[in-house]
Motif scaffolding. Structure first.
Motif, short mmCIF file in Angstrom:
data_model
loop_
_atom_site.label_atom_id
_atom_site.label_comp_id
_atom_site.label_asym_id
_atom_site.label_seq_id
_atom_site.Cartn_x
_atom_site.Cartn_y
_atom_site.Cartn_z
N PHE A 1 16.89 1.26 -8.11
CA PHE A 1 17.74 2.05 -7.21
C PHE A 1 17.86 3.51 -7.61
CE2 PHE A 1 19.74 -2.26 -6.79
CZ PHE A 1 19.28 -2.52 -5.52
N ALA A 2 18.00 3.79 -8.90
CA ALA A 2 18.24 5.16 -9.36
C ALA A 2 16.97 5.99 -9.51
CB ALA A 2 18.99 5.13 -10.69
N ASP A 3 15.82 5.42 -9.19
CA ASP A 3 14.56 6.12 -9.37
C ASP A 3 14.13 6.78 -8.06
OD1 ASP A 3 11.48 6.36 -9.52
OD2 ASP A 3 12.02 5.76 -11.57
N SER A 4 13.50 7.94 -8.15
CA SER A 4 13.05 8.65 -6.94
C SER A 4 11.98 7.87 -6.18
CB SER A 4 12.54 10.04 -7.30
OG SER A 4 11.39 9.93 -8.13
N ARG A 5 11.32 6.91 -6.86
CA ARG A 5 10.27 6.12 -6.22
C ARG A 5 10.82 4.88 -5.53
NH1 ARG A 5 7.04 5.75 -11.67
NH2 ARG A 5 9.20 5.58 -12.28
N TYR A 6 12.15 4.68 -5.56
CA TYR A 6 12.75 3.53 -4.89
C TYR A 6 12.35 3.53 -3.42
CZ TYR A 6 16.09 0.30 -2.92
OH TYR A 6 16.66 -0.77 -2.24
N ASN A 7 11.97 2.34 -2.93
CA ASN A 7 11.56 2.20 -1.53
C ASN A 7 12.29 0.99 -0.96
OD1 ASN A 7 9.88 1.02 0.70
ND2 ASN A 7 8.77 2.93 0.36
N VAL A 8 13.28 1.23 -0.10
CA VAL A 8 14.10 0.15 0.41
C VAL A 8 13.28 -0.89 1.17
CG1 VAL A 8 14.78 1.31 2.57
CG2 VAL A 8 16.30 -0.39 1.52
N SER B 1 9.81 -7.42 -0.81
CA SER B 1 9.36 -8.13 -2.01
C SER B 1 10.40 -9.17 -2.44
CB SER B 1 9.07 -7.15 -3.15
OG SER B 1 10.25 -6.53 -3.61
N TRP B 2 11.68 -8.86 -2.31
CA TRP B 2 12.72 -9.83 -2.65
C TRP B 2 12.62 -11.05 -1.73
CZ3 TRP B 2 15.59 -11.07 -6.56
CH2 TRP B 2 16.62 -11.99 -6.38
N TYR B 3 12.45 -10.82 -0.45
CA TYR B 3 12.31 -11.93 0.51
C TYR B 3 11.08 -12.77 0.17
CZ TYR B 3 11.27 -14.54 4.71
OH TYR B 3 10.97 -15.55 5.59
N SER B 4 9.95 -12.12 -0.10
CA SER B 4 8.71 -12.83 -0.41
C SER B 4 8.85 -13.66 -1.68
CB SER B 4 7.57 -11.81 -0.55
OG SER B 4 6.37 -12.46 -0.87
N MET B 5 9.44 -13.08 -2.72
CA MET B 5 9.63 -13.81 -3.97
C MET B 5 10.58 -14.98 -3.78
SD MET B 5 11.51 -12.93 -7.54
CE MET B 5 13.04 -13.16 -6.65
N SER B 6 11.68 -14.77 -3.06
CA SER B 6 12.65 -15.84 -2.82
C SER B 6 12.02 -16.99 -2.05
CB SER B 6 13.85 -15.30 -2.04
OG SER B 6 14.49 -14.29 -2.77
N LYS B 7 11.23 -16.67 -1.05
CA LYS B 7 10.56 -17.71 -0.25
C LYS B 7 9.57 -18.49 -1.11
CE LYS B 7 8.00 -18.47 3.97
NZ LYS B 7 7.21 -17.91 5.02
N PHE B 8 8.78 -17.78 -1.92
CA PHE B 8 7.81 -18.43 -2.80
C PHE B 8 8.51 -19.37 -3.79
CE2 PHE B 8 5.70 -18.46 -6.95
CZ PHE B 8 4.53 -19.14 -6.61
N ALA C 1 10.06 -1.81 0.79
CA ALA C 1 9.29 -2.63 -0.14
C ALA C 1 10.20 -3.49 -1.00
CB ALA C 1 8.41 -1.75 -1.02
N ASP C 2 11.36 -2.97 -1.39
CA ASP C 2 12.31 -3.73 -2.19
C ASP C 2 12.79 -4.96 -1.42
OD1 ASP C 2 14.12 -4.54 -4.14
OD2 ASP C 2 15.60 -3.02 -3.64
N VAL C 3 13.24 -4.77 -0.20
CA VAL C 3 13.74 -5.88 0.61
C VAL C 3 12.63 -6.89 0.89
CG1 VAL C 3 14.66 -6.49 2.90
CG2 VAL C 3 15.62 -4.56 1.62
N SER D 1 0.83 -1.21 0.00
CA SER D 1 0.00 0.00 0.00
C SER D 1 0.86 1.26 0.00
CB SER D 1 -0.90 -0.01 1.23
OG SER D 1 -1.72 1.12 1.25
N GLY D 2 0.51 2.18 -0.86
CA GLY D 2 1.20 3.46 -0.90
C GLY D 2 2.55 3.43 -1.60
N ILE D 3 2.91 2.29 -2.17
CA ILE D 3 4.19 2.15 -2.86
C ILE D 3 3.96 2.35 -4.35
CG2 ILE D 3 6.13 0.60 -3.32
CD1 ILE D 3 5.85 1.49 -0.36
N GLU D 4 4.82 3.15 -4.98
CA GLU D 4 4.66 3.43 -6.40
C GLU D 4 5.42 2.42 -7.25
OE1 GLU D 4 4.87 7.63 -7.56
OE2 GLU D 4 5.39 7.99 -5.47
N HIS D 5 5.02 2.31 -8.54
CA HIS D 5 5.76 1.47 -9.48
C HIS D 5 7.21 1.94 -9.51
CE1 HIS D 5 2.34 -0.67 -11.17
NE2 HIS D 5 1.67 0.46 -11.06
N ALA D 6 8.13 1.04 -9.82
CA ALA D 6 9.57 1.30 -9.86
C ALA D 6 10.18 1.32 -8.47
CB ALA D 6 9.90 2.59 -10.63
N PHE D 7 9.51 0.73 -7.49
CA PHE D 7 10.03 0.77 -6.13
C PHE D 7 11.29 -0.05 -5.93
CE2 PHE D 7 7.00 -2.78 -5.92
CZ PHE D 7 7.72 -3.75 -5.23
#
Length: 102
Positions: free
Chosen positions: A15-22, A28-35, A24-26, A6-12
């Protein structure tokens, strides 16, 4: 498995994008890896794009409002038949394709 941030924009995860969100990034990576580990036994990722890949257009009609939609199926060209591989499915929001998605 569907995870929304929620509240996270595309391109999160860019790294070089202003919408980067550490956070959500961490997460989502954990969730995808676990899945991928649970579903396919995949525990390491090289992150490389396949040398060649095929893209198939998939046209379909939305059940909710009858809108004609187009999807795409991409797979490595050398994918063997009947081989189990991970997949990413991207769906429009629950309320269909609106001006935000367009």
């Amino acid at each position: 498995e569907i995870t929304r941030y929620s509240g996270i924009e595309h391109a999160f995860t860019v790294f070089a994008d202003s919408r980067y969100n550490v956070w959500a990034d961490v997460r989502s990576w954990y969730s995808m890896s676990k899945f991928l580990s649970e579903a396919f036994g995949i525990t390491s990722f090289d992150g490389k794009q396949p040398d060649m890949f095929d893209v198939t257009t998939v046209n379909y009609t939305a059940d909710v409002d009858g809108a004609e939609l187009t999807g795409y199926f991409a797979s490595p060209s050398d994918m063997m038949e009947n081989k189990t591989v991970p997949a990413v499915i991207i769906l429009p929001d629950w309320d269909g394709v609106n001006s935000y998605e367009k």
